[in-house]
Design an enzyme around this catalytic site. Structure first.
Site, PDB file in Angstrom:
ATOM      1  N   SER A   1      -2.655  20.940   0.457  1.00  0.00           N
ATOM      2  CA  SER A   1      -2.878  19.623  -0.159  1.00  0.00           C
ATOM      3  C   SER A   1      -2.735  19.672  -1.676  1.00  0.00           C
ATOM      4  CB  SER A   1      -4.262  19.084   0.224  1.00  0.00           C
ATOM      5  OG  SER A   1      -5.267  20.015  -0.112  1.00  0.00           O
TER       6      SER A   1
ATOM      7  N   ASN B   1     -15.268  21.489   2.808  1.00  0.00           N
ATOM      8  CA  ASN B   1     -15.530  20.233   3.528  1.00  0.00           C
ATOM      9  C   ASN B   1     -16.454  19.302   2.744  1.00  0.00           C
ATOM     10  OD1 ASN B   1     -14.045  21.547   5.399  1.00  0.00           O
ATOM     11  ND2 ASN B   1     -15.674  21.826   6.912  1.00  0.00           N
TER      12      ASN B   1
ATOM     13  N   THR C   1       0.248 -29.375   1.252  1.00  0.00           N
ATOM     14  CA  THR C   1      -0.158 -28.822   2.544  1.00  0.00           C
ATOM     15  C   THR C   1       1.130 -28.774   3.354  1.00  0.00           C
ATOM     16  OG1 THR C   1      -0.634 -30.956   3.585  1.00  0.00           O
ATOM     17  CG2 THR C   1      -2.446 -29.935   2.401  1.00  0.00           C
ATOM     18  N   HIS C   2       1.270 -27.719   4.142  1.00  0.00           N
ATOM     19  CA  HIS C   2       2.532 -27.494   4.872  1.00  0.00           C
ATOM     20  C   HIS C   2       3.717 -27.423   3.900  1.00  0.00           C
ATOM     21  CE1 HIS C   2       0.298 -28.747   8.571  1.00  0.00           C
ATOM     22  NE2 HIS C   2      -0.282 -29.555   7.704  1.00  0.00           N
TER      23      HIS C   2
ATOM     24  N   LYS D   1      21.092 -15.802 -14.156  1.00  0.00           N
ATOM     25  CA  LYS D   1      19.857 -15.497 -13.437  1.00  0.00           C
ATOM     26  C   LYS D   1      18.689 -15.116 -14.337  1.00  0.00           C
ATOM     27  CE  LYS D   1      19.376 -15.481  -9.544  1.00  0.00           C
ATOM     28  NZ  LYS D   1      19.781 -14.554  -8.482  1.00  0.00           N
TER      29      LYS D   1
ATOM     30  N   ASN E   1      15.293 -13.551 -12.901  1.00  0.00           N
ATOM     31  CA  ASN E   1      14.624 -13.213 -11.647  1.00  0.00           C
ATOM     32  C   ASN E   1      13.168 -12.792 -11.882  1.00  0.00           C
ATOM     33  OD1 ASN E   1      16.931 -13.697 -10.099  1.00  0.00           O
ATOM     34  ND2 ASN E   1      17.698 -11.617 -10.435  1.00  0.00           N
TER      35      ASN E   1
ATOM     36  N   TYR F   1     -15.831  17.953  10.348  1.00  0.00           N
ATOM     37  CA  TYR F   1     -14.561  18.000   9.609  1.00  0.00           C
ATOM     38  C   TYR F   1     -13.401  18.307  10.552  1.00  0.00           C
ATOM     39  CZ  TYR F   1     -10.797  19.001   6.462  1.00  0.00           C
ATOM     40  OH  TYR F   1      -9.583  18.954   5.839  1.00  0.00           O
TER      41      TYR F   1
ATOM     42  N   GLN G   1      -7.564  15.146   5.939  1.00  0.00           N
ATOM     43  CA  GLN G   1      -6.781  15.371   4.718  1.00  0.00           C
ATOM     44  C   GLN G   1      -5.736  14.273   4.517  1.00  0.00           C
ATOM     45  OE1 GLN G   1      -5.679  19.459   3.537  1.00  0.00           O
ATOM     46  NE2 GLN G   1      -3.552  18.808   3.719  1.00  0.00           N
TER      47      GLN G   1
HETATM   48  N1  ARG Z   1      -7.662  20.059   1.664  1.00  0.00           N
HETATM   49  C1  ARG Z   1      -8.713  19.709   2.563  1.00  0.00           C
HETATM   50  C2  ARG Z   1      -8.783  18.185   2.696  1.00  0.00           C
HETATM   51  O1  ARG Z   1      -8.265  17.503   1.867  1.00  0.00           O
HETATM   52  C3  ARG Z   1     -10.008  20.231   2.054  1.00  0.00           C
HETATM   53  C4  ARG Z   1     -10.971  20.654   3.129  1.00  0.00           C
HETATM   54  C5  ARG Z   1     -10.410  21.803   3.869  1.00  0.00           C
HETATM   55  N2  ARG Z   1     -11.365  22.364   4.733  1.00  0.00           N
HETATM   56  C6  ARG Z   1     -10.994  23.209   5.636  1.00  0.00           C
HETATM   57  N3  ARG Z   1     -11.920  23.711   6.384  1.00  0.00           N
HETATM   58  N4  ARG Z   1      -9.750  23.518   5.850  1.00  0.00           N
HETATM   59  O2  ARG Z   1      -9.345  17.679   3.644  1.00  0.00           O
END
Ligand code: ARG
Length: 461
Positions: free
Chosen positions: A22, A109, A154-155, A282, A284, A316, A321
């Site tokens: 992520s 988490n 209206t309409h 134009k 726009n 979790y 994610q």
């Molecule tokens: N990158 C994860 C998310 O956005 C963070 C939590 C990850 N936890 C895990 N046990 N893999 O949700």
């Protein structure tokens, strides 16, 4: 390398890392991750989990990291799984193995839930300011046009005369409700999950209230499993933002419509217009169109996150994610739309002559003829029929206004009509007659405008 690689003899497939990491998006929450980490390091030291001097070293390292981040000196390249492991790795580079003490009593988490709440809380504050700027632009126009009258539709058919200010304040009312929804979302966002660990609570008796105070949270979460699995705070925001976006799209659509030569009620100045590569004439309204179009993105993110949460077991799950990219794009999109629409609205020039012209030919004054008879004791249903006959008579004679009918026609259509009807048919008389709470009479609209100004001035703490 990941924070968990010692568990395995081999490495995770590149494809899994590519889709699972992520860091490409959650590094936008680096400041929040550092901030939450400082609060956690202080809690660990304060509550006796690590020696005070180690707590100090962790905090010093994290503060130096924050300084570098703020100055743009932090290199974000490299193979990082997420913003949490990035901070751990970077801290170790700065202060050595003592950095490894930071992760006691926490889990990614509870960290991830914490930093998205921190981040979103600040976003809401900025969104409220942006809503207020748009409201201000609407109120400015309303103030500049206390008497301008145009047809209400209206309409999308001409219906009855209405004050331009009343029309503008209709949009302001919706935005005021949106503002309230953002404020309510903020209350539910403003809860600290940190201390919930992986889902059952940290293994050390940390003073969570102190951490909440340090991070400015109003409350601590009451159930650790809920705290790490709850993403309804994202949905509180997404639903408020989506509904706001729907309202913005309606204002945008009217700008598109009103700036056409067909309506011609308004003109966008150059800073809010774009041209055509082929058609030299134009102008726009791209900004308004983008606001209208991007509403689809908000609706999409709302539905995506709702669907992601549906049927997820506690606590979790990696599915959660997926809320990240959705909320990041949604928050960026709504802020952009607020800015674009504020630009378009504030650059509008209204054309009262065109509005007055539209009040002729559509018989928007017909209800006034019926109400005239009601004031003379005629039952409304009968009065409606008589006014309808006036309209047909005017159409038959090719007249644009009921007031242009000859005097003799009036009593012939209904005995209670006479030439004094004409005064009630004027658009100004029609709006003046609607002198009740919520009506378009100028003095009512002026009072509402004052109330909205006060509401705008009474900013949240
Ligand atoms: N990158 C994860 C998310 O956005 C963070 C939590 C990850 N936890 C895990 N046990 N893999 O949700």
């Amino acid at each position: 390398m990941t924070v968990w690689s010692e568990r395995f003899a081999g490495e995770a497939d590149r494809l899994l890392r590519h889709h699972g990491d992520s860091f490409p998006f959650d590094r936008a929450l680096l400041a929040e991750e550092i901030r939450a980490s400082i609060a956690h390091a202080r809690a660990l030291a304060r509550d006796g989990v690590i020696p005070p001097k180690d707590g100090d070293r962790l905090c010093r390292g994290l503060r130096a990291m924050e300084k570098d981040r703020a100055a743009g000196r932090l290199s974000l390249d490299g193979d990082h799984e997420d913003v949490h492991s990035f901070v751990e790795t970077d801290l170790a580079r700065r202060i050595g193995p003592v950095a490894g003490k930071l992760h006691a009593g926490r889990s990614r988490n509870d960290q991830v839930a914490t930093i998205y709440r921190l981040w979103l809380r600040d976003r809401v504050d900025g969104d409220l300011d942006a809503i207020d700027r748009l409201l201000g632009a609407l109120l400015d126009h309303a103030e500049a046009h206390p008497r301008t009258v145009l047809p209400a539709y209206t309409h999308l058919q001409r219906a009855q005369p209405v004050l331009l200010a009343h029309h503008l304040l209709a949009h302001a009312e919706a935005l005021l409700r949106d503002r309230a929804r953002f404020t309510e979302a903020r209350v539910r966002i403003d809860v600290l999950p940190l201390g919930s660990g992986a889902g059952t609570g940290a293994g050390f008796p940390l003073d969570r209230t102190a951490v909440a105070r340090e991070l400015g949270f109003a409350a601590v979460s009451r159930n650790s499993l809920d705290a790490v699995s709850d993403r309804d705070f994202l949905l509180d925001y997404l639903s408020a933002a989506t509904l706001l976006s729907v309202h913005l799209s309606r204002i945008a659509e009217e700008i598109v419509l009103w700036t056409t030569p067909e309506f011609g009620f308004a003109r966008l100045d150059d800073r809010a217009s774009t041209g055509s590569s082929i058609m030299p004439q134009k102008r726009n309204p791209d900004g308004a169109e983008l606001v209208r179009g991007r509403t689809g993105r908000l609706v999409g993110h709302l539905v995506a996150v709702l669907t992601t949460l549906k049927g997820l077991p506690l606590s979790y799950n990696k599915d959660l994610q997926e809320g990240g990219p959705a909320i990041l794009d949604a928050a960026g999109t709504i802020r952009g739309s607020l800015g674009l629409l504020t630009l378009s609205v504030s650059s509008l020039e209204f054309l009262p002559d065109r509005m007055a012209a539209a009040l002729e030919g559509g018989f928007a004054e017909a209800t006034e003829a019926a109400d005239f008879l009601v004031r003379r004791g005629v039952p409304f249903r009968e009065a409606h029929g008589a006014a309808a006959r006036l309209v047909r008579e005017a159409e038959r004679r090719g007249l644009n206004r009921l007031a242009d009918l000859p005097d003799a026609v009036l009593p012939a259509v209904h005995a209670a009509f006479d030439s004094s009807l004409r005064a009630s048919l004027a658009p100004e008389a029609a709006v003046r007659a609607r002198d009740l709470a919520g009506g378009t009479a100028p003095r009512r609209v002026a009072a509402e405008l004052r109330r909205l100004r006060r509401a705008l001035a009474a900013r949240r703490p």
